[in-house]
Design an enzyme around this catalytic site. Structure first.
Site, PDB file in Angstrom:
ATOM      1  N   HIS A   1       0.807  -1.236   0.000  1.00 48.88           N
ATOM      2  CA  HIS A   1       0.000   0.000   0.000  1.00 48.88           C
ATOM      3  C   HIS A   1       0.841   1.288   0.000  1.00 48.88           C
ATOM      4  CE1 HIS A   1       0.122   0.080   4.424  1.00 48.88           C
ATOM      5  NE2 HIS A   1      -0.752  -0.886   4.556  1.00 48.88           N
TER       6      HIS A   1
ATOM      7  N   HIS B   1      -4.961  -8.629  14.542  1.00 45.11           N
ATOM      8  CA  HIS B   1      -5.055  -7.499  13.608  1.00 45.11           C
ATOM      9  C   HIS B   1      -5.788  -7.980  12.360  1.00 45.11           C
ATOM     10  CE1 HIS B   1      -4.173  -4.070  11.251  1.00 45.11           C
ATOM     11  NE2 HIS B   1      -2.967  -4.370  10.835  1.00 45.11           N
TER      12      HIS B   1
ATOM     13  N   GLU C   1      -6.124  -6.529   9.353  1.00 48.64           N
ATOM     14  CA  GLU C   1      -5.682  -6.189   7.998  1.00 48.64           C
ATOM     15  C   GLU C   1      -5.410  -7.501   7.263  1.00 48.64           C
ATOM     16  OE1 GLU C   1      -2.641  -3.148   7.698  1.00 48.64           O
ATOM     17  OE2 GLU C   1      -3.113  -2.846   5.571  1.00 48.64           O
TER      18      GLU C   1
ATOM     19  N   ASP D   1      -3.331  -8.871   5.315  1.00 49.63           N
ATOM     20  CA  ASP D   1      -2.086  -9.642   5.277  1.00 49.63           C
ATOM     21  C   ASP D   1      -2.005 -10.603   6.465  1.00 49.63           C
ATOM     22  OD1 ASP D   1      -1.943  -7.160   6.597  1.00 49.63           O
ATOM     23  OD2 ASP D   1       0.234  -7.099   6.528  1.00 49.63           O
TER      24      ASP D   1
ATOM     25  N   HIS E   1      -1.799  -0.186  14.320  1.00 46.57           N
ATOM     26  CA  HIS E   1      -2.082   1.014  13.567  1.00 46.57           C
ATOM     27  C   HIS E   1      -3.485   1.051  13.022  1.00 46.57           C
ATOM     28  CE1 HIS E   1      -1.503  -0.504   9.232  1.00 46.57           C
ATOM     29  NE2 HIS E   1      -1.376  -1.558   9.978  1.00 46.57           N
TER      30      HIS E   1
ATOM     31  N   ASP F   1       1.674  -6.051  13.974  1.00 51.59           N
ATOM     32  CA  ASP F   1       2.582  -5.252  13.138  1.00 51.59           C
ATOM     33  C   ASP F   1       3.714  -4.579  13.938  1.00 51.59           C
ATOM     34  OD1 ASP F   1       1.371  -5.712  10.689  1.00 51.59           O
ATOM     35  OD2 ASP F   1       0.115  -3.931  10.771  1.00 51.59           O
TER      36      ASP F   1
ATOM     37  N   TYR G   1       9.920   0.787   8.550  1.00 49.96           N
ATOM     38  CA  TYR G   1       8.573   0.348   8.916  1.00 49.96           C
ATOM     39  C   TYR G   1       7.917   1.365   9.860  1.00 49.96           C
ATOM     40  CZ  TYR G   1       4.792  -2.900   9.753  1.00 49.96           C
ATOM     41  OH  TYR G   1       3.547  -3.471   9.802  1.00 49.96           O
TER      42      TYR G   1
ATOM     43  N   HIS H   1       5.494  -9.390  11.057  1.00 49.27           N
ATOM     44  CA  HIS H   1       6.360  -9.252   9.874  1.00 49.27           C
ATOM     45  C   HIS H   1       7.814  -9.282  10.334  1.00 49.27           C
ATOM     46  CE1 HIS H   1       3.121  -7.956   7.190  1.00 49.27           C
ATOM     47  NE2 HIS H   1       2.770  -7.014   8.045  1.00 49.27           N
TER      48      HIS H   1
END
Ligand code: FEO
Length: 405
Positions: free
Chosen positions: A28, A82, A84, A86, A148, A167, A195, A228
Site C-alpha cells: 500500500h 489485527h 488487515e 495480510d 495502527h 505489526d 517500517y 512481519h
C-alpha cells in the site's frame, strides 16, 4: 501441502507457521525491495491456539506448516490480533479447515472481520486486559487501538514472557533467518526504521502512551514475535528502545532536501542549499523525487530536523513527483520540523508558494519565504540558496544545541 512446508520451533510450545513472501515489492504505497513475511504462530497448549494467519494466497503454506506439528482440526482457539488482510486473509479458510471452538479479536476487530469476511457473529470480542486460559498456560489481550488500525491488539503469554505484537516491532524483510540476532544490525535498524516511519510515524503520540502503559509488562518480556520480519529474542530492549526514540521525534541537525527538476536549475539550487547547510554545520541529505521512492524519503525524514522542498513550476503548479511525496509525507504527520521551499520557474512561478503552503499545512515551522529564481540560477541566486542553507543550519543549531546527534 502436507510434508512440503515445515513449522519452525521457537520455544517449547510456540511454533512459527507463517509464510515468506520473497517477491512482494509494494505494500500500500510502501516499497518493499526485500519482500516480507506474514508470521503466524501456533501455541501448543491444552487448548492449541493459532495467533494470526497469513495473506490469503499463502494459506496452503501456513496450513502445511501447521500440519507438520499437529492436525489442523486440533486447533481449539484462533486469535486475530489485527484484521488487515495480510494477517486475516486466510482466516475464513482456516476456520473452515480447523473448525475451532473460538476465535478471539478485540471489539473493533470483530467489527472489522465482519465487514471483511461477513463472519456473522462467529468471532468473540475480548476486552483490554482480558485473560483466556489455554489450560496449562494463559493469554492476556492488550488493546493497542489505532496502532495502527482501530482493531489492533497484542497477545501476551506472560508466564513464558512471550509477546505476540502483530505489526508493531516488525519490518518488511523476507529472510531465511527467523531471528533478529542472526541478522545484520544495520539492516535491522534500517528496515525497522523504515517500517516505523511509513506505518507508525503518524501515531507516535499513541506509541509513547502504549510504551508507558506497558513499561512494567515489557520488562518481563523475553521474546517479541511480530507479524512481519524477524523475531526478537536475545535483547528485546533493542527494538523497544528504538521505538521510544522514534516516537519522541526529537529533531537533529539532519536536513532532508527533497526536490525535482526540469532543466537542472532546481537541482543547482538544491546543491547550493546543501553547501550552505554543510557550511552551517547541518547534515544535508538530497533526494530527487523522480529517483527516490516516497517511502524511502519518509524513512529519511524519521530523524531529520528540517525538510526543505523544491520544485520547478509546470502548468502553474508543482511537479507531479513532488505532489506525490508531499501528499504522502503529509499523511505521516511528521513533527518538530523546520522547513522552507525553493525552485526555478519560467513565467508564473507558483511552485514555491504552493510548497510553502503545504509545509505550513503539515505544521512544519516555515523559515522565511524560500528562494525562487527565473530560468537558470546565476551566481546571485545560488548565493541566496547557499545563504538559505546556512540560515536553516543556524536554526537547527539553536534547536538542537549541543545534543549528541
Ligand atoms: Fe501487517 Fe497492518 O498489517
Amino acid at each position: 501441502m502436507k510434508g512440503t512446508f515445515q513449522a519452525v520451533q521457537i520455544t517449547d510450545r510456540v511454533y512459527w507457521v507463517g509464510a515468506i513472501d520473497w517477491n512482494l515489492r509494494e505494500f500500500h504505497g510502501y516499497a518493499t525491495p526485500r519482500g516480507t513475511t506474514y508470521n503466524a504462530f501456533l501455541v501448543l497448549a491444552d487448548k492449541v491456539t493459532l495467533i494470526d494467519t497469513v495473506k490469503a494466497p499463502f494459506f496452503d503454506e501456513m496450513l502445511g506448516r501447521i500440519a507438520s506439528v499437529i492436525a489442523p482440526s486440533d486447533i481449539a482457539y484462533v486469535v486475530s490480533n489485527h484484521s488487515e488482510m495480510d494477517h486475516s486473509g486466510s482466516l475464513p479458510r482456516l476456520i473452515e479447515a480447523a473448525n475451532p471452538e473460538d476465535v478471539f479479536a478485540s471489539a473493533q476487530g470483530v467489527k472489522a472481520l465482519e465487514a471483511h469476511f461477513h463472519t456473522d457473529g462467529s468471532v468473540r470480542a475480548v476486552k483490554d486486559g482480558e485473560r483466556v486460559s489455554l489450560g496449562d498456560v494463559e493469554l492476556t489481550f492488550i488493546e493497542t487501538r489505532m496502532l495502527h488500525w482501530p482493531d489492533s491488539m497484542f497477545t501476551l503469554m506472560a508466564d513464558e514472557g512471550v509477546l505476540f505484537s502483530q505489526d508493531a516491532f516488525g519490518m518488511h524483510l523476507a529472510s531465511s533467518e527467523l531471528f533478529a540476532d542472526r541478522l545484520d544490525q544495520s539492516l535491522l535498524e534500517f528496515e525497522a526504521g523504515k517500517y516505523y516511519a511509513n506505518i507508525l510515524m503518524p501515531l507516535s503520540n499513541l506509541v509513547k502512551k502504549l510504551l508507558g502503559k506497558l513499561a512494567g509488562a515489557l520488562g518481563d518480556v523475553k521474546m517479541i514475535l511480530p507479524d512481519h520480519g524477524p523475531i526478537w529474542r536475545e535483547d528485546v530492549s533493542w527494538i523497544v528502545d528504538r521505538y521510544a526514540k522514534w516516537a519522541e521525534r526529537k529533531p537533529t541537525k539532519k536536513a532532508l532536501v527533497v526536490y525535482d527538476t526540469m532543466w537542472e536549475s532546481t537541482d543547482m539550487m538544491a546543491r547550493a542549499i546543501a553547501d550552505g547547510l554543510m557550511a552551517g554545520g547541518a547534515k544535508p541529505t538530497l533526494m530527487r523525487a523522480a529517483r527516490a521512492h516516497r517511502s524511502d524519503i519518509a524513512t529519511e525524514l524519521l530523524d531529520a530536523g528540517a525538510l526543505i522542498v523544491g520544485s520547478p513550476t509546470v502548468n502553474n503548479t508543482i511537479f507531479p513527483g513532488m505532489a506525490d511525496v508531499m501528499t504522502y509525507v503529509k499523511g505521516l504527520r511528521p513533527q518538530n520540523l523546520i522547513g522552507t521551499a525553493f525552485g526555478s520557474y519560467g513565467w508564473s512561478g507558483e511552485a514555491v508558494r504552493q510548497l510553502t503552503d503545504m509545509l505550513a499545512e503539515m505544521k512544519v515551522d516555515v523559515v522565511g519565504d524560500g528562494v525562487k529564481c527565473q530560468y537558470v540560477p546565476d551566481g546571485h541566486a545560488l548565493a541566496a540558496c547557499r545563504s538559505l542553507g546556512i540560515h536553516i543550519a543556524e536554526r537547527l543549531d539553536t534547536i538542537c544545541g549541543n545534543r549528541p546527534q
